[in-house]
Scaffold this motif. Structure first.
Motif, PDB file in Angstrom:
ATOM      1  N   LEU A 358      -1.741  47.418  -6.793  1.00  0.00           N
ATOM      2  CA  LEU A 358      -0.793  48.490  -7.455  1.00  0.00           C
ATOM      3  C   LEU A 358      -0.124  47.762  -8.712  1.00  0.00           C
ATOM      4  O   LEU A 358      -0.111  48.505  -9.779  1.00  0.00           O
ATOM      5  CB  LEU A 358       0.354  49.294  -6.641  1.00  0.00           C
ATOM      6  CG  LEU A 358      -0.010  50.010  -5.430  1.00  0.00           C
ATOM      7  CD1 LEU A 358       1.252  50.484  -4.762  1.00  0.00           C
ATOM      8  CD2 LEU A 358      -0.560  51.131  -6.018  1.00  0.00           C
ATOM      9  N   ALA A 359       0.072  46.529  -8.919  1.00  0.00           N
ATOM     10  CA  ALA A 359       0.646  45.807  -9.910  1.00  0.00           C
ATOM     11  C   ALA A 359      -0.420  45.331 -10.741  1.00  0.00           C
ATOM     12  O   ALA A 359       0.072  44.559 -11.932  1.00  0.00           O
ATOM     13  CB  ALA A 359       1.345  44.740  -9.400  1.00  0.00           C
ATOM     14  N   ARG A 446      20.978  41.842  -7.844  1.00  0.00           N
ATOM     15  CA  ARG A 446      21.088  41.832  -9.281  1.00  0.00           C
ATOM     16  C   ARG A 446      19.550  41.589  -9.742  1.00  0.00           C
ATOM     17  O   ARG A 446      19.295  41.156 -11.099  1.00  0.00           O
ATOM     18  CB  ARG A 446      22.016  41.044  -9.731  1.00  0.00           C
ATOM     19  CG  ARG A 446      23.502  41.114  -9.570  1.00  0.00           C
ATOM     20  CD  ARG A 446      24.181  40.457 -10.532  1.00  0.00           C
ATOM     21  NE  ARG A 446      24.224  38.898 -10.222  1.00  0.00           N
ATOM     22  CZ  ARG A 446      24.858  38.614  -8.820  1.00  0.00           C
ATOM     23  NH1 ARG A 446      25.734  39.327  -8.281  1.00  0.00           N
ATOM     24  NH2 ARG A 446      24.858  37.234  -8.828  1.00  0.00           N
ATOM     25  N   VAL A 447      18.651  41.486  -8.899  1.00  0.00           N
ATOM     26  CA  VAL A 447      17.247  41.608  -9.458  1.00  0.00           C
ATOM     27  C   VAL A 447      16.662  42.819  -9.932  1.00  0.00           C
ATOM     28  O   VAL A 447      16.821  43.895  -9.106  1.00  0.00           O
ATOM     29  CB  VAL A 447      16.050  40.961  -8.289  1.00  0.00           C
ATOM     30  CG1 VAL A 447      15.025  41.019  -8.751  1.00  0.00           C
ATOM     31  CG2 VAL A 447      16.741  39.570  -7.987  1.00  0.00           C
ATOM     32  N   ARG A 448      16.190  42.858 -11.133  1.00  0.00           N
ATOM     33  CA  ARG A 448      15.614  44.294 -11.573  1.00  0.00           C
ATOM     34  C   ARG A 448      13.981  44.097 -11.683  1.00  0.00           C
ATOM     35  O   ARG A 448      13.519  42.832 -11.977  1.00  0.00           O
ATOM     36  CB  ARG A 448      16.227  44.525 -12.903  1.00  0.00           C
ATOM     37  CG  ARG A 448      17.705  44.868 -12.751  1.00  0.00           C
ATOM     38  CD  ARG A 448      17.948  46.106 -12.199  1.00  0.00           C
ATOM     39  NE  ARG A 448      19.585  46.280 -11.989  1.00  0.00           N
ATOM     40  CZ  ARG A 448      20.018  45.879 -11.036  1.00  0.00           C
ATOM     41  NH1 ARG A 448      19.670  45.126 -10.062  1.00  0.00           N
ATOM     42  NH2 ARG A 448      21.475  46.244 -10.951  1.00  0.00           N
ATOM     43  N   ALA A 449      13.474  45.076 -11.752  1.00  0.00           N
ATOM     44  CA  ALA A 449      11.908  45.058 -11.869  1.00  0.00           C
ATOM     45  C   ALA A 449      11.467  44.580 -13.183  1.00  0.00           C
ATOM     46  O   ALA A 449      12.097  44.944 -14.238  1.00  0.00           O
ATOM     47  CB  ALA A 449      11.422  46.469 -11.451  1.00  0.00           C
ATOM     48  N   GLU A 450      10.509  43.785 -13.166  1.00  0.00           N
ATOM     49  CA  GLU A 450      10.002  43.347 -14.396  1.00  0.00           C
ATOM     50  C   GLU A 450       8.509  43.592 -14.494  1.00  0.00           C
ATOM     51  O   GLU A 450       7.854  43.686 -13.466  1.00  0.00           O
ATOM     52  CB  GLU A 450      10.233  41.769 -14.299  1.00  0.00           C
ATOM     53  CG  GLU A 450      11.659  41.428 -14.551  1.00  0.00           C
ATOM     54  CD  GLU A 450      11.908  39.735 -14.641  1.00  0.00           C
ATOM     55  OE1 GLU A 450      10.901  38.987 -14.343  1.00  0.00           O
ATOM     56  OE2 GLU A 450      13.042  39.304 -14.595  1.00  0.00           O
ATOM     57  N   PRO A 451       7.821  43.553 -15.577  1.00  0.00           N
ATOM     58  CA  PRO A 451       6.303  43.711 -15.820  1.00  0.00           C
ATOM     59  C   PRO A 451       5.713  42.699 -15.075  1.00  0.00           C
ATOM     60  O   PRO A 451       6.036  41.647 -15.002  1.00  0.00           O
ATOM     61  CB  PRO A 451       6.047  43.632 -17.382  1.00  0.00           C
ATOM     62  CG  PRO A 451       7.321  43.921 -17.905  1.00  0.00           C
ATOM     63  CD  PRO A 451       8.306  43.603 -16.830  1.00  0.00           C
ATOM     64  N   PRO A 452       4.619  43.015 -14.047  1.00  0.00           N
ATOM     65  CA  PRO A 452       3.763  44.140 -13.856  1.00  0.00           C
ATOM     66  C   PRO A 452       4.470  45.154 -12.599  1.00  0.00           C
ATOM     67  O   PRO A 452       3.859  45.848 -12.063  1.00  0.00           O
ATOM     68  CB  PRO A 452       2.583  43.908 -13.675  1.00  0.00           C
ATOM     69  CG  PRO A 452       2.626  42.589 -12.852  1.00  0.00           C
ATOM     70  CD  PRO A 452       3.959  41.780 -13.492  1.00  0.00           C
ATOM     71  N   TRP A 453       5.880  44.779 -12.415  1.00  0.00           N
ATOM     72  CA  TRP A 453       6.448  45.530 -11.230  1.00  0.00           C
ATOM     73  C   TRP A 453       7.213  46.913 -11.567  1.00  0.00           C
ATOM     74  O   TRP A 453       7.838  47.208 -10.804  1.00  0.00           O
ATOM     75  CB  TRP A 453       7.237  44.508 -10.448  1.00  0.00           C
ATOM     76  CG  TRP A 453       6.432  43.287  -9.897  1.00  0.00           C
ATOM     77  CD1 TRP A 453       6.511  42.261 -10.686  1.00  0.00           C
ATOM     78  CD2 TRP A 453       5.405  43.341  -8.773  1.00  0.00           C
ATOM     79  NE1 TRP A 453       5.497  41.343 -10.168  1.00  0.00           N
ATOM     80  CE2 TRP A 453       4.814  41.864  -9.075  1.00  0.00           C
ATOM     81  CE3 TRP A 453       4.996  44.272  -7.730  1.00  0.00           C
ATOM     82  CZ2 TRP A 453       4.082  41.338  -8.161  1.00  0.00           C
ATOM     83  CZ3 TRP A 453       3.912  43.531  -7.039  1.00  0.00           C
ATOM     84  CH2 TRP A 453       3.608  42.169  -7.092  1.00  0.00           C
ATOM     85  N   LEU A 454       7.177  47.416 -12.699  1.00  0.00           N
ATOM     86  CA  LEU A 454       8.117  48.406 -13.154  1.00  0.00           C
ATOM     87  C   LEU A 454       7.785  49.587 -12.374  1.00  0.00           C
ATOM     88  O   LEU A 454       8.754  50.529 -12.108  1.00  0.00           O
ATOM     89  CB  LEU A 454       7.915  48.592 -14.506  1.00  0.00           C
ATOM     90  CG  LEU A 454       8.010  47.608 -15.635  1.00  0.00           C
ATOM     91  CD1 LEU A 454       7.684  47.922 -17.018  1.00  0.00           C
ATOM     92  CD2 LEU A 454       9.594  47.365 -15.374  1.00  0.00           C
TER      93      LEU A 454
END
Length: 459
Positions: A358-359, A446-454
């Motif tokens: 998916l990523a 506090r981890v936020r999604a980053e490319p390619p996991w958006l």
């Protein structure tokens, strides 16, 4: 991933795209029927009394079939079974997951507080307590990744010698030997790995002949291995209906390998035609004997291994982390919930590969981001709907039939269109609960999604 359908039948759990379709289904399938709590089936309302009188005999037979010993045997099979519809407290089988869950609440008090108490069990010094990717890397190197260097070289040599020894000790000539398990796929963890071996022999004329001779052959192999120079490091397990199991202590006792050995006739051969594989799929789909189905499915082991083995090294690292999470985040089963079955390692492997796809199949990515994505999908397990078409066409009749009646979570074995690997688990609600609590741990704070996991922002 396919979207969830909006209308669910409360009687059988089937999904429909409209209210009209649901009403039509109810009139055709459930109108005038009531649910029997004794056997889990629906019966006509006017026949309920006479049906109840005949239930005890049938219930006794069901209990014998679903005894603790029998469930243990089913749980070790290579093929998936419908454990998902069995009660985790008493092993009773139901027609749908919904009816099973209602039974657990009414009969065993399986409310939210009890589920949390019996599900969550993070081990001390759990990797989820790491506060940064650097700490996770150090933890994985020290506690999860298998040994490298001279120890790894010595291990490979010993296992190779044992492979040769197993083939030599088998009482009949083996035309071919294939290996599987986490050791061969490259997803093994530190301290222990799983190795599956299938010995193909031309001596077995067919499935029935193999089934009759298999136990005798594996018992002879068991005794022969004890007499070898490796015998003092082979710890034999309990005898089971089909496979031979033992642990092999390797490299000066630093770690062990869990072996499972089976034998069968080579019904596919090393390079089968498409028609031959399709014939095997039809045979598996129509087979009502679980032992025979397990034997037939052995021919597909190379394709299952190759599917996982073909993943890039980073994906295998992520798989190791997820398998470690599975082994260290759940409370141990007790006498009360001894029939609980968590997902298999193979299921976790396939789900991790799906999330990586998916990523966009990145060669390099953050392991923290990858773990977060898999855990977030586990929280929404009812939406898991995964199919690959490398070995069977979307219009293949058996795939169409299996796909039409599937329930979620649904991960179709990439080499076998008759098996939903999620069916070996009856505790997906517990998996979701532990995944949700895992996402609150320091590793993901506090981890936020980053490319390619958006795309995980929508989960």
């Amino acid at each position: 991933m396919w979207a969830l359908k909006c209308y669910k039948c409360e009687c059988c759990g089937s999904d429909f795209v409209s209210c009209k379709a649901l009403k039509y289904h109810f009139r055709q399938k459930h109108f005038g029927k009531v649910h029997c709590e004794e056997c889990g089936h629906e019966v006509l309302r006017e026949r309920r009394h006479s049906h109840s009188e005949s239930v005890p005999e049938r219930s006794t037979m069901e209990t014998q079939k679903l005894s603790w010993k029998n469930l243990e045997e089913r749980n070790i099979n290579h093929v998936a079974t419908e454990i998902s519809k069995t009660c985790r407290m008493c092993s009773r089988h139901f027609g749908t997951v919904l009816s099973r869950e209602n039974h657990e609440i009414q009969e065993h008090g399986w409310i939210a507080s009890k589920r949390a108490q019996m599900s969550i069990g993070f081990s001390p010094h759990n990797m989820l307590e790491c506060k940064s990717p650097q700490e996770l890397r150090k933890f994985a190197d020290e506690n999860i990744h298998p040994a490298s260097g001279p120890l790894s070289t010595a291990c490979v040599a010993e296992i190779g010698a044992l492979f040769t020894l197993i083939q030599a000790c088998f009482p009949v000539p083996a035309s071919r030997m294939i290996q599987g398990g986490s050791y061969v796929k490259g997803t093994d963890t530190q301290g222990c790995s799983e190795i599956d071996i299938v010995l193909f022999s031309d001596v077995f004329a067919n499935v029935n002949h193999c089934k009759k001779q298999l136990r005798e052959g594996l018992d002879a192999l068991r005794e022969n291995l004890k007499q070898t120079s490796h015998g003092d490091r082979i710890l034999m397990g309990k005898r089971t209906p089909l496979p031979l199991r033992f642990n092999f202590v390797c490299t000066e006792g630093l770690h062990r390998h869990s072996f499972e050995i089976m034998a069968y006739c080579d019904i596919l051969g090393p390079a089968p035609s498409t028609d031959l594989k399709l014939h095997l799929y039809r045979k598996l789909y129509l087979c009502n004997d679980s032992d025979m189905a397990q034997l037939c499915a052995l021919a597909l082991l190379p394709y299952q291994v190759d599917f996982v083995k073909a993943s890039v090294a980073r994906v295998k690292e992520l798989i190791r982390l997820m398998i470690h999470w599975l082994k260290t985040s759940f409370a141990n089963s007790t006498e009360e919930n001894k029939f609980r079955r968590l997902p298999s390692s193979y299921t976790v492997e396939l789900l991790t590969i799906h999330v990586w796809e998916l990523a966009g199949k990145p060669l390099l990515f953050s392991l923290v981001q990858g773990m977060r994505a898999v855990l977030k999908l586990l929280v929404r397990y009812a939406e898991i709907d995964v199919v690959w078409h490398r070995h069977y066409h979307p219009k293949f009749p058996i795939f169409v039939k299996v796909n039409q009646k599937h329930t979620r979570p649904f991960i179709l074995d990439p080499a076998n269109p008759t098996i939903n690997v999620c069916d070996t688990c009856n505790a997906w609600d517990e998996v979701a609960l532990v995944a949700r609590h895992s996402l609150l741990k320091p590793l993901f704070s506090r981890v936020r999604a980053e490319p390619p996991w958006l795309f995980t922002n929508d989960w």
